[in-house]
Scaffold this motif. Structure first.
Motif, short mmCIF file in Angstrom:
data_model
loop_
_atom_site.label_atom_id
_atom_site.label_comp_id
_atom_site.label_asym_id
_atom_site.label_seq_id
_atom_site.Cartn_x
_atom_site.Cartn_y
_atom_site.Cartn_z
N LEU A 217 0.82 -1.21 0.00
CA LEU A 217 0.00 0.00 0.00
C LEU A 217 0.86 1.26 0.00
O LEU A 217 0.58 2.22 -0.73
CB LEU A 217 -0.96 -0.01 1.20
CG LEU A 217 -2.04 -1.09 1.16
CD1 LEU A 217 -2.73 -1.21 2.51
CD2 LEU A 217 -3.03 -0.82 0.04
N ALA A 218 1.92 1.26 0.82
CA ALA A 218 2.79 2.45 0.92
C ALA A 218 3.65 2.64 -0.32
O ALA A 218 3.84 3.78 -0.78
CB ALA A 218 3.67 2.35 2.16
N SER A 219 4.16 1.56 -0.88
CA SER A 219 5.14 1.71 -1.96
C SER A 219 4.52 1.69 -3.36
O SER A 219 5.08 2.27 -4.29
CB SER A 219 6.20 0.60 -1.87
OG SER A 219 5.61 -0.67 -2.11
N THR A 220 3.38 1.03 -3.53
CA THR A 220 2.80 0.88 -4.86
C THR A 220 1.47 1.60 -5.01
O THR A 220 1.27 2.35 -5.96
CB THR A 220 2.60 -0.63 -5.19
OG1 THR A 220 3.88 -1.27 -5.07
CG2 THR A 220 2.05 -0.82 -6.58
N VAL A 221 0.56 1.39 -4.07
CA VAL A 221 -0.79 1.94 -4.21
C VAL A 221 -0.81 3.44 -3.95
O VAL A 221 -1.36 4.21 -4.75
CB VAL A 221 -1.79 1.20 -3.30
CG1 VAL A 221 -3.18 1.79 -3.43
CG2 VAL A 221 -1.79 -0.29 -3.63
N HIS A 222 -0.23 3.87 -2.85
CA HIS A 222 -0.28 5.30 -2.49
C HIS A 222 0.29 6.20 -3.58
O HIS A 222 -0.35 7.20 -3.95
CB HIS A 222 0.41 5.53 -1.15
CG HIS A 222 0.23 6.92 -0.63
ND1 HIS A 222 1.22 7.87 -0.73
CD2 HIS A 222 -0.81 7.53 -0.03
CE1 HIS A 222 0.79 9.00 -0.20
NE2 HIS A 222 -0.44 8.82 0.22
N PRO A 223 1.47 5.90 -4.14
CA PRO A 223 2.01 6.82 -5.16
C PRO A 223 1.41 6.64 -6.56
O PRO A 223 1.72 7.42 -7.46
CB PRO A 223 3.51 6.48 -5.17
CG PRO A 223 3.60 5.09 -4.71
CD PRO A 223 2.45 4.89 -3.75
N ALA A 224 0.54 5.65 -6.76
CA ALA A 224 0.03 5.36 -8.11
C ALA A 224 -0.72 6.53 -8.72
O ALA A 224 -0.62 6.79 -9.92
CB ALA A 224 -0.88 4.13 -8.07
N ARG A 225 -1.47 7.27 -7.92
CA ARG A 225 -2.30 8.38 -8.44
C ARG A 225 -1.45 9.47 -9.10
O ARG A 225 -1.91 10.14 -10.02
CB ARG A 225 -3.15 8.93 -7.29
CG ARG A 225 -4.10 10.04 -7.68
CD ARG A 225 -5.23 9.48 -8.56
NE ARG A 225 -6.29 10.42 -8.73
CZ ARG A 225 -6.32 11.35 -9.67
NH1 ARG A 225 -5.33 11.48 -10.52
NH2 ARG A 225 -7.34 12.17 -9.78
#
Length: 194
Positions: free
Chosen positions: A100-108
């Motif tokens: 969540l911290a490394s892939t999902v959060h910065p995806a936007r």
């Protein structure tokens, strides 16, 4: 004594939910990005990065969503936000937190289409389970809820685009801690773009 520095709707929402979920006594201090309070020298003395969340634990700052959520789960084990009796399940929670911290959060930041692709991966990982590691909610679910809540508000998703995540979102919104957090943060006022 616990004091959470937050900005409504931002990443600090996850620790805010967790504090209500564990039943902790805590104080909140809203930090306005619009008024640049995160750059105020007094706040920078607490968190030199000028980010939220920051949780003061007996006046000692703890930062980063994953660190704060892990701390709260460990400090308040009665809430069951980490499956400590099952090392593999606990490792899966930590794996989700890292994802969540490394892939999902910065995806936007790479655009809505890229973020939608990432959320499709999230949905595959989640599957039909009610929570990320089975039938019991963990800190990873709180983190995922906040990220999807924000993405959902900003991306104008077509109904049914991510049905498993929508169902997850709706289950989480029914939790008293989530409802209370959303009410408090709405009353303070969201400054982040939709």
């Amino acid at each position: 004594m616990l004091k959470l520095f937050l900005s409504p709707g931002s990443s600090s929402m996850a620790p805010h939910i967790a504090l209500h979920e564990v039943g902790a006594d805590f104080e909140i201090c809203s930090v306005s990005f619009a008024r640049r309070e995160h750059r105020d020298p007094a706040y920078l003395a607490i968190n030199p990065e000028g980010k939220v969340p920051t949780l003061l634990v007996d006046d000692r700052p703890l930062t980063e969503v994953a660190g704060i959520l892990f701390f709260l789960a460990k400090r308040f084990p009665h809430a069951g936000l980490l499956p400590v009796d099952d090392p593999e399940a606990e490792a899966h929670v930590l794996s989700w937190m890292s994802f969540l911290a490394s892939t999902v959060h910065p995806a936007r930041r790479r655009g809505v289409e890229h973020a939608l692709d990432v959320y499709r991966i999230v949905e595959k990982r989640l599957g039909e389970r009610p929570f990320v590691v089975g039938s019991k909610m963990s800190v990873a679910d709180i983190h995922l809820f906040r990220l999807f809540w924000r993405f959902r508000r900003s991306a104008n998703l077509a109904p049914g685009a991510l049905p498993l995540l929508e169902a997850f979102h709706d289950r989480m919104r029914e939790r008293p801690a989530v409802r209370k957090t959303l009410e408090i943060e709405e009353n303070i006022g969201y400054e982040l773009p939709s």
